[in-house]
Design a protein around this motif. Sequence first.
Motif, PDB file in Angstrom:
ATOM      1  N   ALA A  13      25.211  44.332  40.204  1.00 36.32           N
ATOM      2  CA  ALA A  13      25.956  45.572  39.993  1.00 36.32           C
ATOM      3  C   ALA A  13      25.047  46.739  39.588  1.00 36.32           C
ATOM      4  O   ALA A  13      25.104  47.803  40.188  1.00 36.32           O
ATOM      5  CB  ALA A  13      27.038  45.354  38.937  1.00 36.32           C
ATOM      6  N   CYS A  14      24.197  46.528  38.580  1.00 33.87           N
ATOM      7  CA  CYS A  14      23.382  47.641  38.078  1.00 33.87           C
ATOM      8  C   CYS A  14      21.922  47.573  38.511  1.00 33.87           C
ATOM      9  O   CYS A  14      21.179  48.537  38.349  1.00 33.87           O
ATOM     10  CB  CYS A  14      23.479  47.723  36.558  1.00 33.87           C
ATOM     11  N   GLY A  15      21.481  46.428  39.027  1.00 36.97           N
ATOM     12  CA  GLY A  15      20.109  46.292  39.495  1.00 36.97           C
ATOM     13  C   GLY A  15      19.097  45.959  38.421  1.00 36.97           C
ATOM     14  O   GLY A  15      17.909  45.822  38.701  1.00 36.97           O
ATOM     15  N   CYS A  80      24.897  40.887  34.893  1.00 31.54           N
ATOM     16  CA  CYS A  80      24.545  40.839  33.472  1.00 31.54           C
ATOM     17  C   CYS A  80      25.825  40.914  32.641  1.00 31.54           C
ATOM     18  O   CYS A  80      26.919  41.170  33.163  1.00 31.54           O
ATOM     19  CB  CYS A  80      23.599  41.984  33.124  1.00 31.54           C
ATOM     20  N   ALA A  81      25.706  40.702  31.337  1.00 33.24           N
ATOM     21  CA  ALA A  81      26.868  40.682  30.444  1.00 33.24           C
ATOM     22  C   ALA A  81      27.605  42.023  30.448  1.00 33.24           C
ATOM     23  O   ALA A  81      28.834  42.054  30.457  1.00 33.24           O
ATOM     24  CB  ALA A  81      26.435  40.309  29.027  1.00 33.24           C
ATOM     25  N   ALA A  82      26.875  43.134  30.448  1.00 37.14           N
ATOM     26  CA  ALA A  82      27.522  44.448  30.431  1.00 37.14           C
ATOM     27  C   ALA A  82      28.325  44.677  31.714  1.00 37.14           C
ATOM     28  O   ALA A  82      29.469  45.138  31.674  1.00 37.14           O
ATOM     29  CB  ALA A  82      26.485  45.552  30.256  1.00 37.14           C
ATOM     30  N   CYS A  83      27.772  44.327  32.849  1.00 35.18           N
ATOM     31  CA  CYS A  83      28.474  44.523  34.114  1.00 35.18           C
ATOM     32  C   CYS A  83      29.642  43.554  34.254  1.00 35.18           C
ATOM     33  O   CYS A  83      30.658  43.882  34.862  1.00 35.18           O
ATOM     34  CB  CYS A  83      27.517  44.411  35.294  1.00 35.18           C
ATOM     35  N   SER A  85      31.678  42.710  31.929  1.00 31.31           N
ATOM     36  CA  SER A  85      32.792  43.349  31.225  1.00 31.31           C
ATOM     37  C   SER A  85      33.468  44.395  32.104  1.00 31.31           C
ATOM     38  O   SER A  85      34.690  44.479  32.149  1.00 31.31           O
ATOM     39  CB  SER A  85      32.302  44.009  29.934  1.00 31.31           C
ATOM     40  N   VAL A  86      32.675  45.187  32.803  1.00 30.58           N
ATOM     41  CA  VAL A  86      33.224  46.223  33.685  1.00 30.58           C
ATOM     42  C   VAL A  86      34.000  45.596  34.840  1.00 30.58           C
ATOM     43  O   VAL A  86      35.113  46.011  35.154  1.00 30.58           O
ATOM     44  CB  VAL A  86      32.092  47.138  34.216  1.00 30.58           C
ATOM     45  N   VAL A  87      33.427  44.575  35.465  1.00 32.91           N
ATOM     46  CA  VAL A  87      34.076  43.925  36.609  1.00 32.91           C
ATOM     47  C   VAL A  87      35.388  43.275  36.183  1.00 32.91           C
ATOM     48  O   VAL A  87      36.417  43.437  36.844  1.00 32.91           O
ATOM     49  CB  VAL A  87      33.132  42.888  37.265  1.00 32.91           C
ATOM     50  N   VAL A  88      35.371  42.555  35.079  1.00 33.06           N
ATOM     51  CA  VAL A  88      36.587  41.893  34.605  1.00 33.06           C
ATOM     52  C   VAL A  88      37.657  42.932  34.284  1.00 33.06           C
ATOM     53  O   VAL A  88      38.826  42.765  34.646  1.00 33.06           O
ATOM     54  CB  VAL A  88      36.285  40.994  33.379  1.00 33.06           C
ATOM     55  N   SER A  92      41.214  43.202  36.312  1.00 31.79           N
ATOM     56  CA  SER A  92      42.306  42.681  35.496  1.00 31.79           C
ATOM     57  C   SER A  92      43.419  43.692  35.250  1.00 31.79           C
ATOM     58  O   SER A  92      44.338  43.413  34.499  1.00 31.79           O
ATOM     59  CB  SER A  92      41.761  42.217  34.137  1.00 31.79           C
ATOM     60  N   VAL A  93      43.355  44.859  35.871  1.00 33.16           N
ATOM     61  CA  VAL A  93      44.378  45.886  35.668  1.00 33.16           C
ATOM     62  C   VAL A  93      45.700  45.396  36.247  1.00 33.16           C
ATOM     63  O   VAL A  93      45.740  44.895  37.375  1.00 33.16           O
ATOM     64  CB  VAL A  93      43.949  47.211  36.349  1.00 33.16           C
TER      65      VAL A  93
END
Length: 101
Positions: A13-15, A80-83, A85-88, A92-93
């Motif tokens: 996601a972020c590279g 990664c862990a930060a990405c 969270s964004v994907v989930v 999940s909306v």
Amino acid sequence: MAVSGPRPKTCAACGRGIAASEVYYRFTLVLQGEQDVLGPAGGGSTGDDLASLLKQLEEGPESPREWEEQVHWERSGVVCAACRSVVVRMLSVPPDVARPH
């Protein structure tokens, strides 16, 4: 024979590079196009509608590969862990909450 460590990983996601000591998340995403009913083209029979659609596809500028990717698209990798969270959060909306594309 030398033993090497784990292969380096990069967040899809972020590279960002993910260190071997960091937690990462594997994913597989498959998008498959579906359509329940062909829209009314001109009041003809279903066979006529399909023939018309096939002709339109054959004469269009898109390659067969482009059409295939519109119907079936698949990717896998790690994030990664930060990405994660964004994907989930994004996936999940609740469906009744309208969001811009």
